[in-house]
Design a protein around this motif. Structure first.
Motif, PDB file in Angstrom:
ATOM      1  N   LEU A 138      -4.527   0.050  18.909  1.00  0.00           N
ATOM      2  CA  LEU A 138      -5.012   1.188  18.120  1.00  0.00           C
ATOM      3  C   LEU A 138      -6.290   1.755  18.749  1.00  0.00           C
ATOM      4  O   LEU A 138      -6.418   2.974  18.921  1.00  0.00           O
ATOM      5  CB  LEU A 138      -5.275   0.748  16.681  1.00  0.00           C
ATOM      6  N   ILE A 139      -7.209   0.890  19.083  1.00  0.00           N
ATOM      7  CA  ILE A 139      -8.477   1.347  19.670  1.00  0.00           C
ATOM      8  C   ILE A 139      -8.232   2.026  21.011  1.00  0.00           C
ATOM      9  O   ILE A 139      -8.813   3.068  21.310  1.00  0.00           O
ATOM     10  CB  ILE A 139      -9.478   0.183  19.782  1.00  0.00           C
ATOM     11  N   TYR A 140      -7.344   1.460  21.805  1.00  0.00           N
ATOM     12  CA  TYR A 140      -7.049   2.074  23.093  1.00  0.00           C
ATOM     13  C   TYR A 140      -6.420   3.455  22.905  1.00  0.00           C
ATOM     14  O   TYR A 140      -6.785   4.414  23.588  1.00  0.00           O
ATOM     15  CB  TYR A 140      -6.146   1.180  23.943  1.00  0.00           C
ATOM     16  N   GLU A 141      -5.491   3.556  21.952  1.00  0.00           N
ATOM     17  CA  GLU A 141      -4.848   4.854  21.706  1.00  0.00           C
ATOM     18  C   GLU A 141      -5.838   5.894  21.193  1.00  0.00           C
ATOM     19  O   GLU A 141      -5.735   7.070  21.537  1.00  0.00           O
ATOM     20  CB  GLU A 141      -3.693   4.699  20.721  1.00  0.00           C
ATOM     21  N   ALA A 142      -6.776   5.474  20.369  1.00  0.00           N
ATOM     22  CA  ALA A 142      -7.735   6.420  19.806  1.00  0.00           C
ATOM     23  C   ALA A 142      -8.843   6.796  20.789  1.00  0.00           C
ATOM     24  O   ALA A 142      -9.295   7.941  20.798  1.00  0.00           O
ATOM     25  CB  ALA A 142      -8.351   5.850  18.532  1.00  0.00           C
ATOM     26  N   TYR A 143      -9.290   5.847  21.610  1.00  0.00           N
ATOM     27  CA  TYR A 143     -10.492   6.058  22.428  1.00  0.00           C
ATOM     28  C   TYR A 143     -10.285   5.852  23.924  1.00  0.00           C
ATOM     29  O   TYR A 143     -11.214   6.070  24.702  1.00  0.00           O
ATOM     30  CB  TYR A 143     -11.623   5.123  21.970  1.00  0.00           C
ATOM     31  N   GLU A 144      -9.111   5.344  24.311  1.00  0.00           N
ATOM     32  CA  GLU A 144      -8.867   4.942  25.689  1.00  0.00           C
ATOM     33  C   GLU A 144      -9.947   3.984  26.167  1.00  0.00           C
ATOM     34  O   GLU A 144     -10.510   4.117  27.250  1.00  0.00           O
ATOM     35  CB  GLU A 144      -8.733   6.158  26.608  1.00  0.00           C
ATOM     36  N   VAL A 145     -10.231   3.003  25.295  1.00  0.00           N
ATOM     37  CA  VAL A 145     -11.229   1.972  25.571  1.00  0.00           C
ATOM     38  C   VAL A 145     -10.574   0.615  25.329  1.00  0.00           C
ATOM     39  O   VAL A 145      -9.914   0.411  24.320  1.00  0.00           O
ATOM     40  CB  VAL A 145     -12.462   2.120  24.640  1.00  0.00           C
ATOM     41  N   ASP A 146     -10.765  -0.294  26.278  1.00  0.00           N
ATOM     42  CA  ASP A 146     -10.277  -1.661  26.112  1.00  0.00           C
ATOM     43  C   ASP A 146     -11.411  -2.467  25.518  1.00  0.00           C
ATOM     44  O   ASP A 146     -12.455  -2.629  26.139  1.00  0.00           O
ATOM     45  CB  ASP A 146      -9.869  -2.231  27.471  1.00  0.00           C
TER      46      ASP A 146
END
Length: 151
Positions: A138-146
């Motif tokens: 979810l975080i990756y999809e929203a922010y492109e952050v691992d």
């Protein structure tokens, strides 16, 4: 990304590592032989207590107004159902841990009760692992952050 929100995500990442450590401690305690008796019981109780604390903190930090889930949904409305599932699970996880701790306080009187308790706690570990995976996605999809899978 806004520097203030980037700092907030760093707090989420640090807390995620703490939650991972308490989850690993519970998994390690559950893996001990039940035959250790009092030692097994103490280790599992301590790990459950720490996990409860970390789950409450995790819920507070990710569900606060303007926090992770609210911001993710604002950025990507398609993530609303996943965000809701995550928040629903937070409450369920806390309730399961409280029930498990309550069982311990009432006393696990038989081998069957101990086995059922261990199985319920082991299932909880698996559910939280999947929750963490879904949260990272979810975080990756929203922010492109691992935010990291370690810890």
């Amino acid at each position: 990304m806004d520097p203030e929100f980037a700092a907030y995500l760093e707090r989420v990442r640090a807390h995620r590592a703490e939650l991972g450590e308490s989850l690993a401690a519970l998994d390690a305690a559950l893996a001990l032989p039940v035959g250790l008796g009092a030692l097994w019981r103490r280790r599992v109780r301590a790990a459950l207590t720490e996990l409860e604390h970390d789950l409450r903190d995790h819920r507070a930090i990710t569900e606060e107004p303007g926090g992770l889930y609210a911001d993710a949904v604002a950025r990507a409305p398609r993530l609303a159902s996943v965000s809701k599932l995550q928040m629903d699970e937070h409450l369920d996880f806390v309730e399961v841990v409280q029930r498990l701790l309550g069982e311990r306080e009432a006393g696990l009187q038989s081998a069957d009760a101990v086995a059922a308790h261990r199985e319920a706690a082991t299932q909880l570990v698996g559910r939280i692992v999947r929750h963490r995976q879904r949260g990272a996605d979810l975080i990756y999809e929203a922010y492109e952050v691992d935010i990291g899978g370690q810890g």
